[in-house]
Design an enzyme around this catalytic site. Structure first.
Site, short mmCIF file in Angstrom:
data_model
loop_
_atom_site.label_atom_id
_atom_site.label_comp_id
_atom_site.label_asym_id
_atom_site.label_seq_id
_atom_site.Cartn_x
_atom_site.Cartn_y
_atom_site.Cartn_z
N GLU A 180 0.82 -1.21 0.00
CA GLU A 180 0.00 0.00 0.00
C GLU A 180 0.86 1.27 0.00
OE1 GLU A 180 -3.63 0.71 0.61
OE2 GLU A 180 -2.76 2.67 0.15
N THR B 15 -3.48 9.77 -3.91
CA THR B 15 -3.43 9.77 -2.44
C THR B 15 -2.18 10.46 -1.91
OG1 THR B 15 -4.70 7.73 -2.36
CG2 THR B 15 -3.49 8.26 -0.38
N1 HSE Z 1 -6.32 7.59 5.56
C1 HSE Z 1 -5.82 7.72 4.21
C2 HSE Z 1 -5.84 9.19 3.83
C3 HSE Z 1 -6.72 6.93 3.30
O1 HSE Z 1 -6.84 9.84 4.13
O2 HSE Z 1 -4.87 9.67 3.25
C4 HSE Z 1 -6.33 7.01 1.86
O3 HSE Z 1 -7.29 6.28 1.08
#
Ligand code: HSE
Length: 311
Positions: free
Chosen positions: A132, A185
């Protein structure tokens, strides 16, 4: 070794769930990725892909979430086994519902089965996380843990890792609406402040505690008023055209609460029946359309199972 090949389906997930930045996530039944893993005689990992928007994903195993997750597992068990991996993307990458996590979870789950199942489901998490991290640029388990274990998961601590199952109330349904755009992300994490003022941290801690109590007591009103994000949403909402209107449309249609799913652009809501989840989905799709974005709604109960062995 039992079999020469295996096919695994791992599902999408909703991370953060508003008040639980990087520490709460839940799994949904659809969409999902299907990963086929075959033993190959030569060492190394060969990756092939098909499905939705797969062209944007690197095939180099060091840069591919599934590839990196398997490499981490092989390293841990001291194996030089080679694998052919085919990833069929059902979850669009960059959509905010744990696309990279689903591939990584299916890959480590399947590779572990082919290697004789020597690593427990709990211990697979660290290898999924290594995969990930390739996509998100940081360790966060709030997608991969729910995908791997099912249910609603709390990551109480990252160091040491402490993963807890939260109760899943009966009649809790999810709507996840994916607009036709992507958010990276890594970039969505980079725009977040590194420090949080004390009073903001207090509000978030209160909401997080309220949310977990709401799950324990099936108190949907408490869940709803706890679903406020003071950490990420104020900075990320502007990345999603029409976000405030989409959120309002969900609340107006009876959602318990609504927020950005993970780093977005998907927007999720929780509700107390499948009919309502579908109605909310239609309202959110309409609201996205009014902001010039086509979108698709996925409605389901919370998915409570680990990745599924298809054959
Ligand atoms: N917790 C992570 C973020 C999830 O908000 O960056 C990413 O899917």
């Amino acid at each position: 070794m039992v079999n020469n090949s295996i096919r695994i389906r791992a599902t999408a997930s909703v991370a953060n769930v508003s008040c639980g930045f990087d520490c709460i996530g839940y799994a949904i039944s659809d969409p999902g990725d299907i990963v086929k893993i075959e033993i190959q005689e030569s060492p190394g990992i060969k990756i092939a892909m098909s499905g939705i928007k797969h062209e944007s994903i690197p095939l180099d195993p060091e840069k591919n979430t599934a590839g990196k997750a398997i490499l981490s597992l092989l390293d841990a068990v001291g194996s030089k086994q080679g694998f052919k991996v085919h990833i069929e993307k059902g979850i669009p990458p960059g959509s905010g519902i744990g696309s990279s996590s689903a591939s990584a979870a299916a890959a480590v789950f399947g590779a572990n089965e082919l290697l004789g199942n020597s690593v427990s489901l709990n211990d697979l998490l660290i290898h999924g996380l290594a995969g990930e991290a390739v996509a998100s640029g940081g360790f966060h388990a709030d997608n991969i843990a729910p995908t791997l274990f099912g249910g609603i998961i709390l990551i109480r601590s990252y160091d040491p890792l402490d993963i807890l199952n939260l109760p899943v109330p009966k009649n809790l349904f999810s709507t996840a609406v994916l607009p036709e755009m992507t958010i990276n992300t890594k970039e969505a994490r980079e725009i977040l402040p590194k420090n949080i003022p004390l009073n903001t941290a207090v509000q978030q801690a209160g909401n997080l505690a309220g949310f977990t109590l709401g799950l324990h007591e099936s108190d949907f009103e408490l869940l709803g008023r706890s679903m406020v994000d003071h950490f990420a949403e104020p900075h990320r909402a502007k990345l999603i055209p029409g976000y405030n209107k989409v959120r309002q449309s969900a609340l107006d249609s009876g959602a318990i609460g609504c927020g950005i799913s993970g780093s977005g652009p998907a927007v999720f809501s929780l509700s107390d029946s499948l009919e309502k989840a579908e109605e909310i989905g239609r309202a959110m799709v309409n609201a996205f359309q009014n902001s010039g974005l086509e979108s698709k709604a996925y409605c389901s109960p919370i998915h409570t199972k680990p990745p599924e062995i298809l054959d």
